[in-house]
Design a protein around this motif. Structure first.
Motif, PDB file in Angstrom:
ATOM      1  N   GLN A   1       0.821  -1.213   0.000  1.00 51.70           N
ATOM      2  CA  GLN A   1       0.000   0.000   0.000  1.00 51.70           C
ATOM      3  C   GLN A   1       0.859   1.269   0.000  1.00 51.70           C
ATOM      4  N   GLN A   2       2.090   1.158   0.479  1.00 49.84           N
ATOM      5  CA  GLN A   2       2.954   2.329   0.522  1.00 49.84           C
ATOM      6  C   GLN A   2       3.491   2.716  -0.855  1.00 49.84           C
ATOM      7  N   ALA A   3       3.207   1.877  -1.848  1.00 49.50           N
ATOM      8  CA  ALA A   3       3.577   2.239  -3.218  1.00 49.50           C
ATOM      9  C   ALA A   3       2.888   3.533  -3.629  1.00 49.50           C
ATOM     10  N   ASP A   4       1.696   3.763  -3.109  1.00 45.91           N
ATOM     11  CA  ASP A   4       0.965   4.990  -3.455  1.00 45.91           C
ATOM     12  C   ASP A   4       1.750   6.235  -3.067  1.00 45.91           C
ATOM     13  N   VAL A   5       2.492   6.153  -1.958  1.00 42.80           N
ATOM     14  CA  VAL A   5       3.270   7.301  -1.499  1.00 42.80           C
ATOM     15  C   VAL A   5       4.397   7.598  -2.481  1.00 42.80           C
ATOM     16  N   LEU A   6       5.101   6.539  -2.913  1.00 36.80           N
ATOM     17  CA  LEU A   6       6.194   6.719  -3.860  1.00 36.80           C
ATOM     18  C   LEU A   6       5.682   7.238  -5.195  1.00 36.80           C
ATOM     19  N   LEU A   7       4.608   6.627  -5.689  1.00 38.19           N
ATOM     20  CA  LEU A   7       4.089   7.008  -6.994  1.00 38.19           C
ATOM     21  C   LEU A   7       3.565   8.438  -7.006  1.00 38.19           C
ATOM     22  N   ALA A   8       3.080   8.905  -5.864  1.00 36.65           N
ATOM     23  CA  ALA A   8       2.589  10.283  -5.791  1.00 36.65           C
ATOM     24  C   ALA A   8       3.709  11.276  -6.093  1.00 36.65           C
ATOM     25  N   TYR A   9       4.915  10.977  -5.640  1.00 36.20           N
ATOM     26  CA  TYR A   9       6.052  11.854  -5.931  1.00 36.20           C
ATOM     27  C   TYR A   9       6.402  11.805  -7.421  1.00 36.20           C
ATOM     28  N   LEU A  10       6.363  10.615  -8.015  1.00 38.70           N
ATOM     29  CA  LEU A  10       6.681  10.500  -9.437  1.00 38.70           C
ATOM     30  C   LEU A  10       5.662  11.240 -10.294  1.00 38.70           C
ATOM     31  N   GLU A  11       4.410  11.192  -9.878  1.00 37.76           N
ATOM     32  CA  GLU A  11       3.342  11.799 -10.668  1.00 37.76           C
ATOM     33  C   GLU A  11       3.461  13.322 -10.739  1.00 37.76           C
ATOM     34  N   THR A  12       4.186  13.928  -9.802  1.00 41.81           N
ATOM     35  CA  THR A  12       4.360  15.375  -9.857  1.00 41.81           C
ATOM     36  C   THR A  12       5.295  15.782 -10.996  1.00 41.81           C
ATOM     37  N   GLY A  13       6.124  14.826 -11.463  1.00 45.25           N
ATOM     38  CA  GLY A  13       7.074  15.123 -12.521  1.00 45.25           C
ATOM     39  C   GLY A  13       8.367  15.736 -12.030  1.00 45.25           C
ATOM     40  N   ARG A  14       8.451  16.003 -10.724  1.00 45.24           N
ATOM     41  CA  ARG A  14       9.661  16.619 -10.182  1.00 45.24           C
ATOM     42  C   ARG A  14      10.745  15.603  -9.844  1.00 45.24           C
ATOM     43  N   HIS A  15      10.353  14.324  -9.755  1.00 47.65           N
ATOM     44  CA  HIS A  15      11.299  13.251  -9.470  1.00 47.65           C
ATOM     45  C   HIS A  15      11.102  12.118 -10.477  1.00 47.65           C
ATOM     46  N   GLN A  16      12.196  11.474 -10.848  1.00 47.60           N
ATOM     47  CA  GLN A  16      12.124  10.338 -11.751  1.00 47.60           C
ATOM     48  C   GLN A  16      12.409   9.013 -11.043  1.00 47.60           C
ATOM     49  N   VAL A  17      12.967   9.103  -9.841  1.00 44.92           N
ATOM     50  CA  VAL A  17      13.245   7.914  -9.025  1.00 44.92           C
ATOM     51  C   VAL A  17      12.808   8.212  -7.606  1.00 44.92           C
ATOM     52  N   CYS A  18      12.025   7.320  -7.023  1.00 45.86           N
ATOM     53  CA  CYS A  18      11.552   7.486  -5.663  1.00 45.86           C
ATOM     54  C   CYS A  18      11.704   6.141  -4.950  1.00 45.86           C
TER      55      CYS A  18
ATOM     56  N   GLU B   1      24.328   0.506  -7.073  1.00 47.34           N
ATOM     57  CA  GLU B   1      24.606   0.781  -8.484  1.00 47.34           C
ATOM     58  C   GLU B   1      23.405   1.446  -9.148  1.00 47.34           C
ATOM     59  N   VAL B   2      22.204   0.974  -8.836  1.00 45.25           N
ATOM     60  CA  VAL B   2      20.982   1.555  -9.411  1.00 45.25           C
ATOM     61  C   VAL B   2      20.901   3.047  -9.090  1.00 45.25           C
ATOM     62  N   LEU B   3      21.072   3.405  -7.828  1.00 45.60           N
ATOM     63  CA  LEU B   3      20.954   4.804  -7.420  1.00 45.60           C
ATOM     64  C   LEU B   3      22.111   5.642  -7.951  1.00 45.60           C
ATOM     65  N   PHE B   4      23.300   5.061  -7.994  1.00 43.09           N
ATOM     66  CA  PHE B   4      24.455   5.782  -8.531  1.00 43.09           C
ATOM     67  C   PHE B   4      24.247   6.114 -10.001  1.00 43.09           C
ATOM     68  N   VAL B   5      23.791   5.141 -10.780  1.00 46.50           N
ATOM     69  CA  VAL B   5      23.564   5.363 -12.210  1.00 46.50           C
ATOM     70  C   VAL B   5      22.453   6.389 -12.410  1.00 46.50           C
ATOM     71  N   ALA B   6      21.409   6.321 -11.575  1.00 45.83           N
ATOM     72  CA  ALA B   6      20.310   7.282 -11.687  1.00 45.83           C
ATOM     73  C   ALA B   6      20.823   8.719 -11.516  1.00 45.83           C
ATOM     74  N   LYS B   7      21.676   8.929 -10.511  1.00 47.26           N
ATOM     75  CA  LYS B   7      22.246  10.266 -10.302  1.00 47.26           C
ATOM     76  C   LYS B   7      23.177  10.637 -11.451  1.00 47.26           C
ATOM     77  N   ARG B   8      23.921   9.659 -11.936  1.00 47.38           N
ATOM     78  CA  ARG B   8      24.864   9.900 -13.027  1.00 47.38           C
ATOM     79  C   ARG B   8      24.129  10.385 -14.280  1.00 47.38           C
TER      80      ARG B   8
ATOM     81  N   LYS C   1      16.310  13.164 -10.833  1.00 44.40           N
ATOM     82  CA  LYS C   1      16.022  13.646  -9.497  1.00 44.40           C
ATOM     83  C   LYS C   1      15.497  12.481  -8.649  1.00 44.40           C
ATOM     84  N   LEU C   2      16.131  12.273  -7.493  1.00 41.60           N
ATOM     85  CA  LEU C   2      15.793  11.157  -6.627  1.00 41.60           C
ATOM     86  C   LEU C   2      15.104  11.653  -5.359  1.00 41.60           C
ATOM     87  N   LYS C   3      14.155  10.849  -4.878  1.00 46.31           N
ATOM     88  CA  LYS C   3      13.450  11.168  -3.640  1.00 46.31           C
ATOM     89  C   LYS C   3      13.476   9.957  -2.722  1.00 46.31           C
TER      90      LYS C   3
END
Length: 217
Positions: free
Chosen positions: A64-81, A161-168, A172-174
């Motif tokens: 159920q906590q997926a909704d919290v993560l997806l809410a951040y992605l839906e704003t468009g300000r973050h691509q990884v949460c 590695e996933v998070l490092f590549v995302a920043k590279r 935007k990570l949350k």
């Protein structure tokens, strides 16, 4: 939904395939036993949709906590949460003190080596904007197509590695505090797995130095 079977020897894959027959939104992929990192990579590259998420099969973080993560992605300000077991609002339920200490020491190593300034890289609850997820997982090197077949389980630092590549890649990570339940069936070996994870982090830094994460599409 993509279900990737990591070379199980019971009827897990067969049961998933039987379920998929009457639930066309479910896709099942059978892999040889190459471990969690290779399995997650397979699923993420096979997934489709505006947003994608992977979670541990034991649902240590309630889905159920997926909704919290997806809410951040839906704003468009973050691509990884991604979920974090640290920070204000996070809850660790049933975790032995030595496992918590192991995680904090590892996180310190990640920071010292300059791989990422995160409070918790290892929580298995991460979501991505669809295109960003594809680009990130296509670039992973530690447990890619050449990953060896295993004879036992393997604890890795592929999340780093996933998070490092995302920043590279400039995404935007949350990091979001979540509720996490410790699984009593955990097979983590504190000493040997800590060494393996440390070496993985070193390999990420080495790969970055060689420019292996900077290739074109």
């Amino acid at each position: 939904m993509v279900v990737v079977d990591d070379g199980s020897r019971d009827r897990t894959a067969a049961l998933a395939e039987e379920f998929a027959v009457t639930h066309p939104y479910v896709k099942v992929q059978r892999n040889p036993h190459k471990g969690k990192a290779f399995t997650v990579r397979t699923g993420m590259l096979a997934a489709s949709g505006s947003f994608v998420l992977f979670t541990d099969v034991d649902l240590a973080v309630p889905i159920q906590q997926a909704d919290v993560l997806l809410a951040y992605l839906e704003t468009g300000r973050h691509q990884v949460c991604f979920g974090s077991r640290e920070g204000v609002g996070a809850r660790r339920i049933g975790e032995p003190w030595h496992r918590h200490m192991m995680g904090r020491v590892f996180n310190g190593v990640v920071r010292i080596l300059g791989v990422g300034d995160f409070q918790d890289t290892q929580c298995g609850f991460k979501s991505f904007q669809g295109e960003a997820g594809k680009r990130i997982f296509q670039r992973l090197k530690l447990y890619a197509d050449d990953a060896p077949v295993l004879t036992k389980g393997a604890v890795t630092a592929f999340d780093v590695e996933v998070l490092f590549v995302a920043k590279r890649l400039g995404y935007k990570l949350k990091e979001v505090p979540v509720e996490w339940h410790y699984g009593r069936e955990s097979k983590v070996q504190p000493l040997s797995d800590s060494i393996s994870m440390f070496l993985d982090v070193c390999r990420v830094r080495w790969n970055a130095w060689k420019g292996l994460y900077d290739g074109t599409e």
